[in-house]
Design an enzyme around this catalytic site. Structure first.
Site, PDB file in Angstrom:
ATOM      1  N   VAL A  12      -4.112   0.704   9.500  1.00  0.00           N
ATOM      2  CA  VAL A  12      -4.098   1.910  10.317  1.00  0.00           C
ATOM      3  C   VAL A  12      -5.012   1.763  11.539  1.00  0.00           C
ATOM      4  CG1 VAL A  12      -4.758   4.353  10.333  1.00  0.00           C
ATOM      5  CG2 VAL A  12      -3.401   3.431   8.469  1.00  0.00           C
ATOM      6  N   ASP A  31     -15.284  -3.117  12.642  1.00  0.00           N
ATOM      7  CA  ASP A  31     -15.107  -3.286  11.200  1.00  0.00           C
ATOM      8  C   ASP A  31     -16.354  -3.934  10.614  1.00  0.00           C
ATOM      9  OD1 ASP A  31     -12.259  -3.291   9.381  1.00  0.00           O
ATOM     10  OD2 ASP A  31     -13.976  -4.344   8.511  1.00  0.00           O
ATOM     11  N   LEU A 155       2.338   6.259   9.585  1.00  0.00           N
ATOM     12  CA  LEU A 155       3.047   4.995   9.809  1.00  0.00           C
ATOM     13  C   LEU A 155       3.358   4.299   8.487  1.00  0.00           C
ATOM     14  CD1 LEU A 155       0.944   2.430   9.284  1.00  0.00           C
ATOM     15  CD2 LEU A 155       0.076   3.115  11.493  1.00  0.00           C
ATOM     16  N   ARG A 156       4.411   3.486   8.529  1.00  0.00           N
ATOM     17  CA  ARG A 156       4.772   2.660   7.370  1.00  0.00           C
ATOM     18  C   ARG A 156       4.430   1.213   7.676  1.00  0.00           C
ATOM     19  NH1 ARG A 156      10.866   4.102   7.888  1.00  0.00           N
ATOM     20  NH2 ARG A 156      10.040   4.095   9.997  1.00  0.00           N
ATOM     21  N   GLU A 157       4.014   0.472   6.685  1.00  0.00           N
ATOM     22  CA  GLU A 157       3.799  -0.948   6.890  1.00  0.00           C
ATOM     23  C   GLU A 157       5.157  -1.589   7.147  1.00  0.00           C
ATOM     24  OE1 GLU A 157       1.283  -2.641   3.843  1.00  0.00           O
ATOM     25  OE2 GLU A 157      -0.088  -0.947   4.007  1.00  0.00           O
ATOM     26  N   LEU A 252      16.375   7.301  -0.733  1.00  0.00           N
ATOM     27  CA  LEU A 252      17.203   7.470  -1.930  1.00  0.00           C
ATOM     28  C   LEU A 252      17.672   6.099  -2.430  1.00  0.00           C
ATOM     29  CD1 LEU A 252      19.382  10.646  -1.137  1.00  0.00           C
ATOM     30  CD2 LEU A 252      17.454  10.456  -2.717  1.00  0.00           C
ATOM     31  N   GLY A 259       5.630   1.210  -4.616  1.00  0.00           N
ATOM     32  CA  GLY A 259       4.311   0.585  -4.778  1.00  0.00           C
ATOM     33  C   GLY A 259       3.575   0.730  -3.464  1.00  0.00           C
ATOM     34  N   CYS A 262      -0.447   3.062  -0.656  1.00  0.00           N
ATOM     35  CA  CYS A 262      -0.601   4.498  -0.452  1.00  0.00           C
ATOM     36  C   CYS A 262       0.066   5.412  -1.471  1.00  0.00           C
ATOM     37  CB  CYS A 262      -0.180   4.843   0.967  1.00  0.00           C
ATOM     38  SG  CYS A 262      -1.405   4.213   2.131  1.00  0.00           S
ATOM     39  N   LYS A 322       6.958  -4.240  -0.368  1.00  0.00           N
ATOM     40  CA  LYS A 322       8.197  -3.932   0.360  1.00  0.00           C
ATOM     41  C   LYS A 322       8.403  -5.058   1.358  1.00  0.00           C
ATOM     42  CE  LYS A 322       7.797  -1.047   3.980  1.00  0.00           C
ATOM     43  NZ  LYS A 322       7.568   0.159   4.774  1.00  0.00           N
TER      44      LYS A 322
HETATM   45  P1  NAD Z   1      -7.258  -1.337   4.965  1.00  0.00           P
HETATM   46  O1  NAD Z   1      -7.839  -1.638   3.650  1.00  0.00           O
HETATM   47  O2  NAD Z   1      -6.166  -2.194   5.512  1.00  0.00           O
HETATM   48  O3  NAD Z   1      -8.415  -1.330   6.088  1.00  0.00           O
HETATM   49  C1  NAD Z   1      -9.608  -0.624   5.954  1.00  0.00           C
HETATM   50  C2  NAD Z   1     -10.663  -1.366   6.788  1.00  0.00           C
HETATM   51  O4  NAD Z   1     -11.855  -0.576   6.846  1.00  0.00           O
HETATM   52  C3  NAD Z   1     -11.078  -2.714   6.196  1.00  0.00           C
HETATM   53  O5  NAD Z   1     -10.892  -3.719   7.159  1.00  0.00           O
HETATM   54  C4  NAD Z   1     -12.566  -2.527   5.855  1.00  0.00           C
HETATM   55  O6  NAD Z   1     -13.342  -3.697   6.025  1.00  0.00           O
HETATM   56  C5  NAD Z   1     -12.976  -1.460   6.845  1.00  0.00           C
HETATM   57  N1  NAD Z   1     -14.181  -0.699   6.499  1.00  0.00           N
HETATM   58  C6  NAD Z   1     -14.585  -0.240   5.286  1.00  0.00           C
HETATM   59  N2  NAD Z   1     -15.741   0.433   5.407  1.00  0.00           N
HETATM   60  C7  NAD Z   1     -16.074   0.418   6.727  1.00  0.00           C
HETATM   61  C8  NAD Z   1     -17.139   0.970   7.478  1.00  0.00           C
HETATM   62  N3  NAD Z   1     -18.108   1.694   6.911  1.00  0.00           N
HETATM   63  N4  NAD Z   1     -17.191   0.744   8.806  1.00  0.00           N
HETATM   64  C9  NAD Z   1     -16.227   0.010   9.412  1.00  0.00           C
HETATM   65  N5  NAD Z   1     -15.172  -0.521   8.736  1.00  0.00           N
HETATM   66  C10 NAD Z   1     -15.104  -0.322   7.426  1.00  0.00           C
HETATM   67  O7  NAD Z   1      -6.806   0.185   4.915  1.00  0.00           O
HETATM   68  P2  NAD Z   1      -5.522   0.849   5.580  1.00  0.00           P
HETATM   69  O8  NAD Z   1      -4.309   0.445   4.836  1.00  0.00           O
HETATM   70  O9  NAD Z   1      -5.594   0.679   7.046  1.00  0.00           O
HETATM   71  O10 NAD Z   1      -5.788   2.391   5.211  1.00  0.00           O
HETATM   72  C11 NAD Z   1      -6.805   3.124   5.824  1.00  0.00           C
HETATM   73  C12 NAD Z   1      -6.590   4.597   5.509  1.00  0.00           C
HETATM   74  O11 NAD Z   1      -5.373   5.040   6.113  1.00  0.00           O
HETATM   75  C13 NAD Z   1      -6.434   4.916   4.022  1.00  0.00           C
HETATM   76  O12 NAD Z   1      -6.996   6.170   3.762  1.00  0.00           O
HETATM   77  C14 NAD Z   1      -4.933   4.965   3.827  1.00  0.00           C
HETATM   78  O13 NAD Z   1      -4.555   5.802   2.751  1.00  0.00           O
HETATM   79  C15 NAD Z   1      -4.479   5.564   5.132  1.00  0.00           C
HETATM   80  N6  NAD Z   1      -3.113   5.200   5.525  1.00  0.00           N
HETATM   81  C16 NAD Z   1      -2.667   3.923   5.367  1.00  0.00           C
HETATM   82  C17 NAD Z   1      -1.378   3.570   5.774  1.00  0.00           C
HETATM   83  C18 NAD Z   1      -0.826   2.185   5.586  1.00  0.00           C
HETATM   84  O14 NAD Z   1       0.361   1.985   5.807  1.00  0.00           O
HETATM   85  N7  NAD Z   1      -1.595   1.212   5.183  1.00  0.00           N
HETATM   86  C19 NAD Z   1      -0.561   4.544   6.382  1.00  0.00           C
HETATM   87  C20 NAD Z   1      -1.067   5.838   6.556  1.00  0.00           C
HETATM   88  C21 NAD Z   1      -2.346   6.151   6.119  1.00  0.00           C
HETATM   89  C1  UGA Z   2       4.417   5.176   3.112  1.00  0.00           C
HETATM   90  C2  UGA Z   2       5.014   6.332   3.927  1.00  0.00           C
HETATM   91  O1  UGA Z   2       6.401   6.074   4.148  1.00  0.00           O
HETATM   92  C3  UGA Z   2       4.305   6.486   5.268  1.00  0.00           C
HETATM   93  O2  UGA Z   2       4.805   7.607   5.956  1.00  0.00           O
HETATM   94  C4  UGA Z   2       2.810   6.689   5.009  1.00  0.00           C
HETATM   95  O3  UGA Z   2       2.097   6.757   6.216  1.00  0.00           O
HETATM   96  C5  UGA Z   2       2.287   5.514   4.189  1.00  0.00           C
HETATM   97  O4  UGA Z   2       3.030   5.418   2.946  1.00  0.00           O
HETATM   98  C6  UGA Z   2       0.857   5.715   3.828  1.00  0.00           C
HETATM   99  O5  UGA Z   2       0.391   6.818   3.668  1.00  0.00           O
HETATM  100  O6  UGA Z   2       0.238   4.666   3.703  1.00  0.00           O
HETATM  101  P1  UGA Z   2       4.612   2.513   3.116  1.00  0.00           P
HETATM  102  O7  UGA Z   2       3.872   2.603   1.837  1.00  0.00           O
HETATM  103  O8  UGA Z   2       4.157   1.564   4.142  1.00  0.00           O
HETATM  104  O9  UGA Z   2       4.643   3.972   3.831  1.00  0.00           O
HETATM  105  O10 UGA Z   2       6.130   2.135   2.820  1.00  0.00           O
HETATM  106  P2  UGA Z   2       7.455   2.930   2.429  1.00  0.00           P
HETATM  107  O11 UGA Z   2       8.532   2.429   3.289  1.00  0.00           O
HETATM  108  O12 UGA Z   2       7.257   4.379   2.370  1.00  0.00           O
HETATM  109  O13 UGA Z   2       7.726   2.375   0.955  1.00  0.00           O
HETATM  110  C7  UGA Z   2       6.863   2.685  -0.122  1.00  0.00           C
HETATM  111  C8  UGA Z   2       7.429   2.168  -1.421  1.00  0.00           C
HETATM  112  O14 UGA Z   2       8.596   2.898  -1.794  1.00  0.00           O
HETATM  113  C9  UGA Z   2       7.857   0.695  -1.380  1.00  0.00           C
HETATM  114  O15 UGA Z   2       7.451   0.080  -2.570  1.00  0.00           O
HETATM  115  C10 UGA Z   2       9.369   0.752  -1.302  1.00  0.00           C
HETATM  116  O16 UGA Z   2       9.984  -0.373  -1.906  1.00  0.00           O
HETATM  117  C11 UGA Z   2       9.656   2.007  -2.111  1.00  0.00           C
HETATM  118  N1  UGA Z   2      10.927   2.669  -1.739  1.00  0.00           N
HETATM  119  C12 UGA Z   2      11.087   3.220  -0.509  1.00  0.00           C
HETATM  120  C13 UGA Z   2      11.941   2.780  -2.686  1.00  0.00           C
HETATM  121  O17 UGA Z   2      11.803   2.283  -3.833  1.00  0.00           O
HETATM  122  N2  UGA Z   2      13.096   3.437  -2.356  1.00  0.00           N
HETATM  123  C14 UGA Z   2      13.283   3.995  -1.130  1.00  0.00           C
HETATM  124  O18 UGA Z   2      14.352   4.600  -0.903  1.00  0.00           O
HETATM  125  C15 UGA Z   2      12.253   3.887  -0.181  1.00  0.00           C
END
Ligand code: NAD
Ligand code: UGA
Length: 435
Positions: A12, A31, A155-157, A252, A259, A262, A322
Site C-alpha cells: 500500500v 520504512d 487496491l488489490r494486489e 462469484l 486468502g 487482507c 492469487k
Molecule cells: P506490508 O507488510 O506489505 O508493508 C508494511 C510495511 O510497513 C513494511 O515494509 C514494514 O517494514 C513497514 N513498517 C512497519 N512498521 C513501521 C514503522 N513504524 N515505520 C515505518 N515503516 C514501518 O503491508 P501492506 O500489505 O502494504 O498493508 C499495509 C496496510 O494496508 C494493512 O493495514 C493492510 O490491511 C492494508 N491494505 C493492504 C492492501 C494490500 O493489497 N496489501 C490493500 C488495502 C489495504
Molecule cells: C482484496 C480486496 O479486493 C481489495 O479491495 C482490498 O483493498 C484488499 O483485499 C485489502 O484490503 O488488502 P486482494 O486480497 O489483493 O484484494 O485480492 P482479491 O482479488 O480481492 O482476492 C482475494 C482472494 O479471494 C484471493 O485468494 C482470490 O483467489 C479469492 N477470490 C477472489 C475467489 O476465490 N473468488 C473470487 O471470485 C474472487
C-alpha cells in the site's frame, strides 16, 4: 503540488507514494526495513506488482519520489503523513496495532509544524481517535497542530497501480472538514466519487467492504458444494446469477477460497471487534468456516480418489494467494500442501513468482522449475492459483509425465470436456454436471 511522507513502504505505501508522485506531488517513502529501502534506492522492487517498477523509476528520475529509513528526513517538509504500515492478526484475531502506534509515535517525535495524519492502514473502528491520543500523549504537553483523517485503501494486489489510479471511490473520514477537504484535493485528479464521513464510519466501510467480498466468495463456494451433490454446474449458476444487475458478476468465482494478506485478517478482526462489543457474528463465522472447509475439501477429495495420501506424490501448480502477485500470505496452496504433508504425502510445486518466498517456508516440499517438472511421476495434480501461464499447458505432455492422470482444478481454470477427452480424471469445484 503537495509534500507527502508515506510511513511504511509495502504494497500500500509504495503504490500510494509512487502514484501520488506520479500525480505531481513531492513524496518521501519511509520504512524501518533498511534492506527494503536500499533495494528501492537501486530501483529493485521489494514486491512483484505489475506496472509498479515503471511508475517508481519515472518518478524517482523526475525527482518527485525518494526513499529513506530516516523519519526525520521523511517528515521534515511534509504537509501530509500517510500511515501505511501492516496491521496483522494478533493472537485473538484482533488487528495488531503495534506498527500503527510506532508510526504515530515517530510522527509525534519528529514533526514540529502543522500536519495532517492520513491513515491508510486497515484499522479497527476507533483507531483514528486512538492515534490522535497516542500523538498527543507522546508530545507530553509540547504543542502540535495536527488532524487525523481515515482514508482506507481498496487496491488489490496484482492490479494495485490501476486500482489506485482508477478507484471506484475514495473514502475520507474525519471530524475536521478542512483537513478532509485538503486530503480530497490530493485525489481530485483521479475524478472519482469522494465520500466524506466521520472517522469511525470510514474505518467501518473498509471492514464492511472486505467482509462483504469474502462473504460473496464463501456464498458461491457453498453453492458450489451443493452443485456437486445435486448435479449442477456452478460456473453457469454464477453466470446466471451475475446477469442480474442487482447481483453482478464480480467475486462469484468458486474455488479453493479466499486468502491473502487482507480478507483473512480483516474478517477475523471485524469478528473480534464485534464480539468484544457484544454483537453476534453468525454470518462472519459461517463465512470463515466455509473458507476453511474449502481447502480441507480439496485434500479430502484427493484422499478419496487415491485411497489414502501416505507416500503419494502430489503436484501443486500455483503458490501465491492469487495470480499476478508473489504474496503467499494465507495462500490456499500453502494450507493444502501442509494438510497433504501431514497425511504423509510428498509434494512438488511451482509458481511463476512466489518461489523465493516459498523457499523460506516450504522445507519439505520439492520446488520445481516449471509445471512439467511438477507433473513428473505425480499421482495427482492440483491447480491452486490460476496464473495465465497455466491456461494453455501442453496437456498431452503433462499426462504422459504423470503416474496417474488425476487432476483437481481448484480454480476451474481448464476446460473440463477437453481435459476429459485427453484422458484425465478431472474434477473442478462445483462441477456436479461432470459426474
Ligand atoms: P506490508 O507488510 O506489505 O508493508 C508494511 C510495511 O510497513 C513494511 O515494509 C514494514 O517494514 C513497514 N513498517 C512497519 N512498521 C513501521 C514503522 N513504524 N515505520 C515505518 N515503516 C514501518 O503491508 P501492506 O500489505 O502494504 O498493508 C499495509 C496496510 O494496508 C494493512 O493495514 C493492510 O490491511 C492494508 N491494505 C493492504 C492492501 C494490500 O493489497 N496489501 C490493500 C488495502 C489495504
Ligand atoms: C482484496 C480486496 O479486493 C481489495 O479491495 C482490498 O483493498 C484488499 O483485499 C485489502 O484490503 O488488502 P486482494 O486480497 O489483493 O484484494 O485480492 P482479491 O482479488 O480481492 O482476492 C482475494 C482472494 O479471494 C484471493 O485468494 C482470490 O483467489 C479469492 N477470490 C477472489 C475467489 O476465490 N473468488 C473470487 O471470485 C474472487
Amino acid at each position: 503540488m503537495s509534500q507527502l511522507c508515506v510511513i511504511g513502504t509495502g504494497y500500500v505505501g509504495l503504490v500510494t507514494g509512487a502514484c501520488f508522485a506520479d500525480l505531481g506531488n513531492q513524496v518521501v517513502c519511509m520504512d524501518v526495513d533498511p534492506e527494503r529501502i536500499s533495494k528501492l534506492k537501486q530501483n529493485i522492487m521489494p514486491i512483484y506488482e505489475p506496472g509498479l517498477e515503471q511508475v517508481v523509476e519515472q518518478n524517482v528520475n523526475a525527482g518527485r519520489l525518494s526513499f529513506t529509513t530516516d523519519i526525520k528526513e521523511a517528515i521534515r517538509d511534509a504537509e501530509f503523513a500517510f500511515i501505511a504500515v501492516g496491521t496483522p492478526s494478533g493472537d485473538e484475531g484482533e488487528a495488531d496495532l503495534q506498527y500503527v502506534r510506532a508510526a504515530a509515535e515517530s510522527i509525534a517525535d519528529h514533526v514540529d509544524h502543522p500536519i495532517i495524519i492520513v491513515n491508510k492502514s486497515t484499522v479497527p473502528v476507533g483507531t483514528g481517535d486512538w492515534v490522535a491520543e497516542v500523538v498527543t500523549k507522546r508530545r507530553a504537553g509540547k504543542a502540535l497542530e495536527f488532524q487525523v483523517v481515515s482514508n482506507p485503501e481498496f487496491l488489490r494486489e496484482g492490479s494495485a497501480v490501476n486500482d489506485f489510479m482508477i478507484p471506484d471511490r475514495v473514502i475520507l473520514g474525519s471530524l475536521e472538514p478542512k483537513a478532509t477537504s485538503q486530503v480530497a484535493t490530493l485525489y481530485q485528479p483521479l475524478r472519482c466519487p469522494i465520500l466524506e464521513t466521520d472517522l469511525r464510519t470510514a474505518e467501518m466501510i473498509k471492514y464492511a467492504s472486505n467482509a462483504f467480498l469474502a462473504t460473496r466468495i464463501s456464498y458461491i463456494n457453498e453453492i458450489a458444494n451443493i452443485c456437486e451433490e445435486l448435479g449442477a454446474d456452478v460456473l453457469v449458476v454464477a453466470k446466471g446469477m451475475g446477469l442480474d444487475k442487482r447481483i453482478g458478476p464480480a467475486f462469484l468465482d468458486a474455488g479453493l477460497g479466499w486468502g491473502g494478506s487482507c480478507f483473512p485478517k480483516d474478517v477475523k478482526a471485524l469478528d473480534h471487534m464485534a464480539t468484544m462489543h457484544g454483537s453476534q457474528t453468525k454470518l462472519l463465522q459461517a463465512v470463515m468456516d466455509i473458507n476453511r472447509n474449502q481447502r480441507r475439501r480439496a485434500v479430502m477429495s484427493l484422499r478419496k480418489q487415491l485411497g489414502n495420501l501416505n507416500d503419494k506424490l502430489i503436484g501443486v501448480l500455483g503458490l501465491s494467494f492469487k495470480p499476478n502477485t508473489d504474496d503467499i500470505r494465507d495462500a490456499a496452496a500453502l494450507e493444502i500442501i501442509h494438510l497433504l504433508e501431514v497425511e504423509g504425502a510428498r509434494v512438488k510445486a511451482y509458481d511463476p513468482q512466489a518461489m523465493e518466498a516459498c523457499r523460506k517456508i516450504l522445507k519439505k516440499t520439492t520446488l520445481c522449475k516449471d509445471p512439467y517438472e511438477v507433473a513428473e511421476d505425480v499421482d495427482a495434480l492440483v491447480l491452486a492459483t490460476e496464473w495465465n501461464e497455466f491456461k494453455q499447458l501442453d496437456f498431452k505432455r503433462i499426462k504422459s509425465l504423470m503416474k496417474q492422470p488425476i487432476i483437481l482444478d481448484g480454480r476451474n481454470l481448464w476446460d473440463a470436456r477437453q481435459m476429459k477427452s485427453l484422458g484425465f480424471i478431472y474434477s473442478g469445484i462445483g462441477r456436479g454436471n461432470l459426474k
